[in-house]
Design an enzyme around this catalytic site. Structure first.
Site, PDB file in Angstrom:
ATOM      1  N   LYS A 270      60.342  78.508 -33.552  1.00 28.04           N
ATOM      2  CA  LYS A 270      61.120  79.693 -33.925  1.00 28.04           C
ATOM      3  C   LYS A 270      62.552  79.300 -34.270  1.00 28.04           C
ATOM      4  O   LYS A 270      63.050  78.278 -33.785  1.00 28.04           O
ATOM      5  CB  LYS A 270      61.177  80.658 -32.722  1.00 28.04           C
ATOM      6  CG  LYS A 270      59.866  81.357 -32.408  1.00 28.04           C
ATOM      7  CD  LYS A 270      60.039  82.297 -31.224  1.00 28.04           C
ATOM      8  CE  LYS A 270      58.742  83.024 -30.898  1.00 28.04           C
ATOM      9  NZ  LYS A 270      58.313  83.964 -31.965  1.00 28.04           N
ATOM     10  N   ARG A 344      47.647  85.520 -28.662  1.00 24.69           N
ATOM     11  CA  ARG A 344      46.238  85.874 -28.915  1.00 24.69           C
ATOM     12  C   ARG A 344      45.295  84.762 -28.443  1.00 24.69           C
ATOM     13  O   ARG A 344      44.160  85.033 -28.074  1.00 24.69           O
ATOM     14  CB  ARG A 344      46.068  86.208 -30.408  1.00 24.69           C
ATOM     15  CG  ARG A 344      46.352  85.065 -31.319  1.00 24.69           C
ATOM     16  CD  ARG A 344      46.585  85.496 -32.777  1.00 24.69           C
ATOM     17  NE  ARG A 344      47.911  86.104 -32.984  1.00 24.69           N
ATOM     18  CZ  ARG A 344      48.328  86.582 -34.142  1.00 24.69           C
ATOM     19  NH1 ARG A 344      47.546  86.560 -35.214  1.00 24.69           N
ATOM     20  NH2 ARG A 344      49.537  87.128 -34.252  1.00 24.69           N
TER      21      ARG A 344
HETATM   22  N1  BES Z   1      56.021  86.519 -28.691  1.00 32.15           N
HETATM   23  C1  BES Z   1      55.963  86.648 -30.095  1.00 32.15           C
HETATM   24  C2  BES Z   1      56.112  88.106 -30.555  1.00 32.15           C
HETATM   25  C3  BES Z   1      57.461  88.727 -30.285  1.00 32.15           C
HETATM   26  C4  BES Z   1      58.454  88.653 -31.238  1.00 32.15           C
HETATM   27  C5  BES Z   1      57.689  89.446 -29.131  1.00 32.15           C
HETATM   28  C6  BES Z   1      59.685  89.267 -30.998  1.00 32.15           C
HETATM   29  C7  BES Z   1      58.903  90.042 -28.896  1.00 32.15           C
HETATM   30  C8  BES Z   1      59.893  89.954 -29.829  1.00 32.15           C
HETATM   31  C9  BES Z   1      54.631  86.129 -30.616  1.00 32.15           C
HETATM   32  O1  BES Z   1      54.079  85.072 -29.907  1.00 32.15           O
HETATM   33  C10 BES Z   1      54.878  85.626 -31.999  1.00 32.15           C
HETATM   34  O2  BES Z   1      55.598  84.684 -32.138  1.00 32.15           O
HETATM   35  N2  BES Z   1      54.263  86.276 -32.972  1.00 32.15           N
HETATM   36  C11 BES Z   1      54.430  85.894 -34.338  1.00 32.15           C
HETATM   37  C12 BES Z   1      53.083  85.927 -34.986  1.00 32.15           C
HETATM   38  C13 BES Z   1      53.037  85.259 -36.345  1.00 32.15           C
HETATM   39  C14 BES Z   1      53.270  83.762 -36.214  1.00 32.15           C
HETATM   40  C15 BES Z   1      51.688  85.514 -36.979  1.00 32.15           C
HETATM   41  C16 BES Z   1      55.375  86.911 -34.972  1.00 32.15           C
HETATM   42  O3  BES Z   1      55.344  88.080 -34.605  1.00 32.15           O
HETATM   43  O4  BES Z   1      56.158  86.497 -35.824  1.00 32.15           O
HETATM   44 MN    MN Z   2      54.788  83.190 -30.552  1.00 34.66          MN
END
Ligand code: BES
Ligand code: MN
Ligand code: ZN
Length: 494
Positions: A270, A344
């Site tokens: 990230k 997931r």
């Molecule tokens: N934990 C994150 C989702 C999240 C983002 C929660 C911001 C709270 C605040 C999750 O694991 C994630 O990174 N999801 C990705 C999915 C994508 C890579 C398909 C996302 O939402 O960008």
């Molecule tokens: Mn994630």
């Protein structure tokens, strides 16, 4: 923690007193009596402050008679009165700098809910503040609710206090930084709930490998911290055919939580800005554990299980690479195209295990699963995805009853539209769809690990952490889901 007590409404003659006044200015009998004793000071103050009792309106009198302070709070029109929880919340905010406060309430139910709201709103997390000056600290330590039937109020509060404890337990977990709250530490805290009568089992890496939890382990393999799965059981339903000993769970309701104690994204790392938020990527697991604590604490007459998958998602020489293929506990193979779509992968194994082991009547998972749900619903509703309309309705009603609202989102059958996007050229399924509809494809991925059981997925990414204070929740960890699951479970108690 705010100390709560209930007492008969013999009005104290000094100290700090909160009085509730309905819109229209009509004073209740005890308040009118007090006004008389104070030679009309309350009425005069109401007039001077243009206080009419509108919902949430406040007026305070400093040092009337021998009192230190009297705070009037408006409860609105009698036909649509303010929620007692919110009145309690408002009182502790207004009087945070006092040490002890009394509130005059009427019906036992109102008194109990007022105390509940006050306790939730007074939550603080200050263990790491060592240099705070006394005048920066909230001081409020005790709240006495004065009410005609104090015994009934106390009895009504007992169940609510168990829920408040669950909420506080969850808020503590969610607020803890990830260097302190890694998977092992989370599991240790969950084990502490044994004292409430919960059965708690902890699975470490050896057990998880033996079970074949390939997708969960693929997330934790880049971290120096070991993964855990915790299984909590509450046997509360009365089963006629069984004696007291050796009671078996009978089609329990199952709660499953995503517990990523820190989500860097892994190799699909990230950006730096805001990454600190990912310490609360275990809020789903936190809510599941807090809800189980609430059920046990109030001895709910229901059979329930809580399962949480606990991992840390880190990049390293041992981390999963994009393109890797792993085998899930269900037997299906998964192509991991983005290591940041890790929640997931954790849930896939835990969901499959939950239904196989417990044959649950309903399964509900909670997860901070996607940023896309925040784009779609903001911070007002959590997303609800379900393969069962009756379950969706029960959850929506439960959420509405405790101000933890849900908004239903689309979910299609296997092989249809959104689901098709998850077909992989090399494995049974891939862990991401296209960018569009990201929360929906995430839910569809989970559905591939649900064996036709009535199931719901709550994407709580927008609700787990609040940037600002609200009626019964100070900013920070909300423990969203604890009250909702508790209310949902109530629906199964005879
Ligand atoms: N934990 C994150 C989702 C999240 C983002 C929660 C911001 C709270 C605040 C999750 O694991 C994630 O990174 N999801 C990705 C999915 C994508 C890579 C398909 C996302 O939402 O960008
Ligand atoms: Mn994630
Ligand atoms: Zn995550």
């Amino acid at each position: 923690m705010l100390e709560i007590s209930f007492a008969k409404p013999e009005l104290p003659e000094d100290g700090v007193l909160v009085l509730l006044v309905a819109e229209g200015g009509e004073l209740s009998a005890p308040v009118a009596g007090l006004d008389k004793k104070l030679k009309g000071a309350l009425k005069r103050a109401m007039e001077a402050a243009e206080f009419s009792g509108k919902k949430g309106q406040q007026a305070s009198l400093l040092a009337p008679g021998l009192y230190r302070k009297i705070l009037l709070i408006g409860t609105g029109k009698p036909a649509a009165p303010a929620k007692p929880e919110e009145l309690g919340g408002a009182a502790v905010v207004a009087l945070a700098r006092e040490v002890a406060v009394s509130v005059l309430a009427e019906a036992p139910e109102q008194a109990a809910k007022l105390a509940f709201g006050a306790r939730l709103r007074a939550y603080r997390f200050e263990k790491y503040r060592t240099t705070q000056k006394p005048d920066e600290k909230a001081k409020l330590a005790s709240l006495t609710v004065l009410t005609p039937d104090a015994t009934a109020a106390e009895a009504a509060y007992k169940a609510l206090a168990a829920v408040a404890h669950g909420v506080e337990f969850t808020r503590d977990l969610v607020t803890e930084p990830a260097n302190i709250l890694h998977p092992e530490a989370f599991a240790d805290r969950a084990e502490g709930l044994k004292k409430l009568g919960l059965k708690v089992e902890v699975f470490g890496p050896k057990e998880l490998e033996k079970l074949g939890f390939g997708t969960l382990l693929s997330v934790s393999q880049g971290s120096a911290r070991e993964p855990r799965m915790v299984v909590l059981q509450w046997h509360g339903a009365a089963h006629e055919e069984e004696g007291k000993k050796g009671r078996k769970l009978h089609e329990p309701i199952a709660f499953i939580g995503k517990g990523v104690t820190f989500d860097t994204g892994g190799i699909s790392i990230k950006p730096a800005a805001g990454m600190e938020d990912m310490k609360w990527d275990m809020a789903g697991a936190g809510a599941v554990v807090g809800a189980m604590a609430a059920l046990a604490g109030r001895k709910a007459k229901v059979d329930a299980v809580g399962l949480v998958g606990l991992v840390e998602n880190m990049p390293s020489g041992t981390a999963t690479r994009p393109g890797d293929v792993v085998k899930s506990y269900s037997g299906q193979t998964v192509e991991i195209l983005n290591t940041d779509a890790e929640g997931r992968l954790v849930l896939a194994d835990v969901l499959y295990y939950a239904q196989q082991r417990f044959n649950p009547k309903y399964m509900v998972d909670l997860a901070t699963l996607t940023g896309a749900i925040i784009t779609g619903l903001g911070h007002e509703y959590a997303g609800l995805f379900s393969n069962d309309d009756a379950l969706a309705e029960k959850l929506t009603a439960a959420g509405a009853s405790v101000d933890e609202p849900l908004w239903r989102m689309p979910l299609v059958k296997l092989g249809e539209s959104y689901d098709k996007e998850l077909n992989s050229p090399i494995a049974d399924v891939k862990n991401i769809g296209s960018r569009a509809g990201g929360s929906i494809t995430a839910a569809q991925f989970l559905q591939r690990f649900v064996n036709g059981k009535p199931w719901a997925h709550l994407d709580i990414a927008g609700m787990a952490w609040a940037a600002k204070d609200s009626a019964v929740t100070p900013k920070g960890a909300t423990a969203y889901g604890v009250r909702l699951l508790d209310a949902f479970a109530r629906g199964f108690e005879g």
